[in-house]
Design a protein around this motif. Structure first.
Motif, PDB file in Angstrom:
ATOM      1  N   UNK A  39      -3.585 -10.922 -12.710  1.00  0.00           N
ATOM      2  CA  UNK A  39      -4.165 -12.023 -12.130  1.00  0.00           C
ATOM      3  C   UNK A  39      -2.798 -13.168 -12.750  1.00  0.00           C
ATOM      4  N   UNK A  40      -2.718 -13.116 -14.058  1.00  0.00           N
ATOM      5  CA  UNK A  40      -1.611 -13.897 -14.618  1.00  0.00           C
ATOM      6  C   UNK A  40      -0.195 -13.869 -13.918  1.00  0.00           C
ATOM      7  N   UNK A  41      -0.005 -12.756 -13.419  1.00  0.00           N
ATOM      8  CA  UNK A  41       1.299 -12.582 -12.574  1.00  0.00           C
ATOM      9  C   UNK A  41       1.096 -13.466 -11.387  1.00  0.00           C
ATOM     10  N   UNK A  42       0.099 -13.259 -10.699  1.00  0.00           N
ATOM     11  CA  UNK A  42      -0.285 -14.172  -9.233  1.00  0.00           C
ATOM     12  C   UNK A  42      -0.154 -15.618  -9.534  1.00  0.00           C
ATOM     13  N   UNK A  43      -0.514 -16.192 -10.684  1.00  0.00           N
ATOM     14  CA  UNK A  43      -0.569 -17.498 -11.050  1.00  0.00           C
ATOM     15  C   UNK A  43       1.127 -17.776 -11.383  1.00  0.00           C
ATOM     16  N   UNK A  44       1.616 -17.248 -12.181  1.00  0.00           N
ATOM     17  CA  UNK A  44       3.264 -17.255 -12.406  1.00  0.00           C
ATOM     18  C   UNK A  44       3.977 -17.094 -11.327  1.00  0.00           C
ATOM     19  N   UNK A  46       3.205 -17.738  -8.280  1.00  0.00           N
ATOM     20  CA  UNK A  46       2.735 -18.691  -7.208  1.00  0.00           C
ATOM     21  C   UNK A  46       3.571 -20.081  -8.030  1.00  0.00           C
ATOM     22  N   UNK A  47       3.497 -20.262  -9.097  1.00  0.00           N
ATOM     23  CA  UNK A  47       4.535 -21.397  -9.672  1.00  0.00           C
ATOM     24  C   UNK A  47       6.015 -21.251  -9.394  1.00  0.00           C
ATOM     25  N   UNK A  48       6.421 -19.999  -9.626  1.00  0.00           N
ATOM     26  CA  UNK A  48       7.719 -19.692  -9.594  1.00  0.00           C
ATOM     27  C   UNK A  48       8.377 -19.805  -8.036  1.00  0.00           C
ATOM     28  N   UNK A  49       7.467 -19.095  -7.282  1.00  0.00           N
ATOM     29  CA  UNK A  49       7.858 -19.116  -5.680  1.00  0.00           C
ATOM     30  C   UNK A  49       7.736 -20.710  -4.986  1.00  0.00           C
ATOM     31  N   UNK A  50       6.614 -21.470  -5.748  1.00  0.00           N
ATOM     32  CA  UNK A  50       6.381 -22.629  -5.219  1.00  0.00           C
ATOM     33  C   UNK A  50       7.642 -23.687  -5.574  1.00  0.00           C
ATOM     34  N   UNK A  51       8.159 -23.244  -6.847  1.00  0.00           N
ATOM     35  CA  UNK A  51       9.133 -24.248  -7.454  1.00  0.00           C
ATOM     36  C   UNK A  51      10.543 -24.057  -6.669  1.00  0.00           C
ATOM     37  N   UNK A  52      10.535 -22.804  -6.083  1.00  0.00           N
ATOM     38  CA  UNK A  52      11.951 -22.564  -5.427  1.00  0.00           C
ATOM     39  C   UNK A  52      11.787 -22.690  -3.960  1.00  0.00           C
ATOM     40  N   UNK A  58       1.109 -27.645  -8.444  1.00  0.00           N
ATOM     41  CA  UNK A  58      -0.148 -27.278  -9.253  1.00  0.00           C
ATOM     42  C   UNK A  58      -0.524 -25.913  -9.031  1.00  0.00           C
ATOM     43  N   UNK A  59      -1.493 -25.472  -9.085  1.00  0.00           N
ATOM     44  CA  UNK A  59      -2.239 -24.053  -9.050  1.00  0.00           C
ATOM     45  C   UNK A  59      -2.059 -23.400  -7.657  1.00  0.00           C
ATOM     46  N   UNK A  60      -1.299 -22.462  -7.643  1.00  0.00           N
ATOM     47  CA  UNK A  60      -1.097 -21.764  -6.356  1.00  0.00           C
ATOM     48  C   UNK A  60      -0.766 -20.339  -6.467  1.00  0.00           C
ATOM     49  N   UNK A  61      -1.858 -19.488  -6.175  1.00  0.00           N
ATOM     50  CA  UNK A  61      -1.876 -17.858  -6.445  1.00  0.00           C
ATOM     51  C   UNK A  61      -0.763 -17.638  -5.301  1.00  0.00           C
ATOM     52  N   UNK A  62      -0.012 -16.472  -5.721  1.00  0.00           N
ATOM     53  CA  UNK A  62       0.884 -16.151  -4.936  1.00  0.00           C
ATOM     54  C   UNK A  62       0.528 -14.951  -4.052  1.00  0.00           C
ATOM     55  N   UNK A  63       1.357 -14.574  -2.836  1.00  0.00           N
ATOM     56  CA  UNK A  63       1.051 -13.274  -2.208  1.00  0.00           C
ATOM     57  C   UNK A  63       1.215 -11.983  -3.115  1.00  0.00           C
ATOM     58  N   UNK A  64       1.594 -10.932  -2.501  1.00  0.00           N
ATOM     59  CA  UNK A  64       1.776  -9.835  -3.062  1.00  0.00           C
ATOM     60  C   UNK A  64       3.102  -9.674  -3.816  1.00  0.00           C
ATOM     61  N   UNK A  66       5.138 -12.206  -4.799  1.00  0.00           N
ATOM     62  CA  UNK A  66       5.269 -13.087  -5.687  1.00  0.00           C
ATOM     63  C   UNK A  66       4.262 -12.618  -7.002  1.00  0.00           C
ATOM     64  N   UNK A  67       2.993 -12.163  -6.487  1.00  0.00           N
ATOM     65  CA  UNK A  67       2.435 -11.703  -7.568  1.00  0.00           C
ATOM     66  C   UNK A  67       2.737 -10.334  -8.328  1.00  0.00           C
ATOM     67  N   UNK A  68       3.569  -9.414  -8.068  1.00  0.00           N
ATOM     68  CA  UNK A  68       4.369  -8.506  -8.604  1.00  0.00           C
ATOM     69  C   UNK A  68       5.243  -8.986  -9.339  1.00  0.00           C
ATOM     70  N   UNK A  69       6.248  -9.850  -8.764  1.00  0.00           N
ATOM     71  CA  UNK A  69       7.416 -10.620  -9.581  1.00  0.00           C
ATOM     72  C   UNK A  69       6.828 -11.206 -10.632  1.00  0.00           C
ATOM     73  N   UNK A  70       5.769 -12.107 -10.380  1.00  0.00           N
ATOM     74  CA  UNK A  70       5.023 -12.650 -11.573  1.00  0.00           C
ATOM     75  C   UNK A  70       4.573 -11.783 -12.485  1.00  0.00           C
ATOM     76  N   UNK A  71       3.858 -10.933 -12.240  1.00  0.00           N
ATOM     77  CA  UNK A  71       3.250  -9.763 -13.243  1.00  0.00           C
ATOM     78  C   UNK A  71       4.381  -9.149 -14.005  1.00  0.00           C
ATOM     79  N   UNK A  72       5.669  -8.912 -13.409  1.00  0.00           N
ATOM     80  CA  UNK A  72       6.750  -8.079 -14.189  1.00  0.00           C
ATOM     81  C   UNK A  72       7.182  -9.172 -15.128  1.00  0.00           C
ATOM     82  N   UNK A  73       7.438 -10.468 -14.837  1.00  0.00           N
ATOM     83  CA  UNK A  73       7.609 -11.446 -15.848  1.00  0.00           C
ATOM     84  C   UNK A  73       6.915 -11.533 -16.921  1.00  0.00           C
ATOM     85  N   UNK A  74       5.423 -11.674 -16.679  1.00  0.00           N
ATOM     86  CA  UNK A  74       4.351 -11.648 -17.556  1.00  0.00           C
ATOM     87  C   UNK A  74       4.535 -10.405 -18.656  1.00  0.00           C
ATOM     88  N   UNK A  75       4.782  -9.363 -17.978  1.00  0.00           N
ATOM     89  CA  UNK A  75       4.598  -7.968 -18.664  1.00  0.00           C
ATOM     90  C   UNK A  75       5.880  -8.206 -19.737  1.00  0.00           C
TER      91      UNK A  75
END
Length: 90
Positions: A39-44, A46-52, A58-64, A66-75
């Protein structure tokens, strides 16, 4: 509302498991932390993909993806902060 929460939990679980499979080494986190990671990865993500792509809105959950990329970053950040990741020895 109930099904939205269930959807986020399932989505987080799948993204968290994929992130744990992608990051090398053993992760000693349980099922709940895997869901939170996804869940945190989806939020992260969304931020990363939205930025680029379209700019930060603001708050934008990502798709699959983006969520996996964000989850890897969070992990990776979680493992660095807590020192829980054990290096594999050859």
């Amino acid at each position: 509302m109930f099904w939205t929460i269930v959807g986020w939990v399932v989505f987080g679980l799948i993204a968290g498991f994929i992130a744990r499979a992608v990051v090398p080494g053993k992760d000693d986190i349980g099922l709940i932390m895997t869901i939170v990671l996804g869940i945190a990865g989806s939020v992260v993500g969304g931020w990363v993909l939205g930025f680029f792509t379209v700019g930060f809105n603001g708050f934008q959950p990502a798709g699959w993806i983006g969520s996996i990329i964000g989850a890897v970053i969070v992990l990776v950040v979680y493992n660095k902060v807590t020192g829980r990741k054990r290096r594999l020895r050859s």
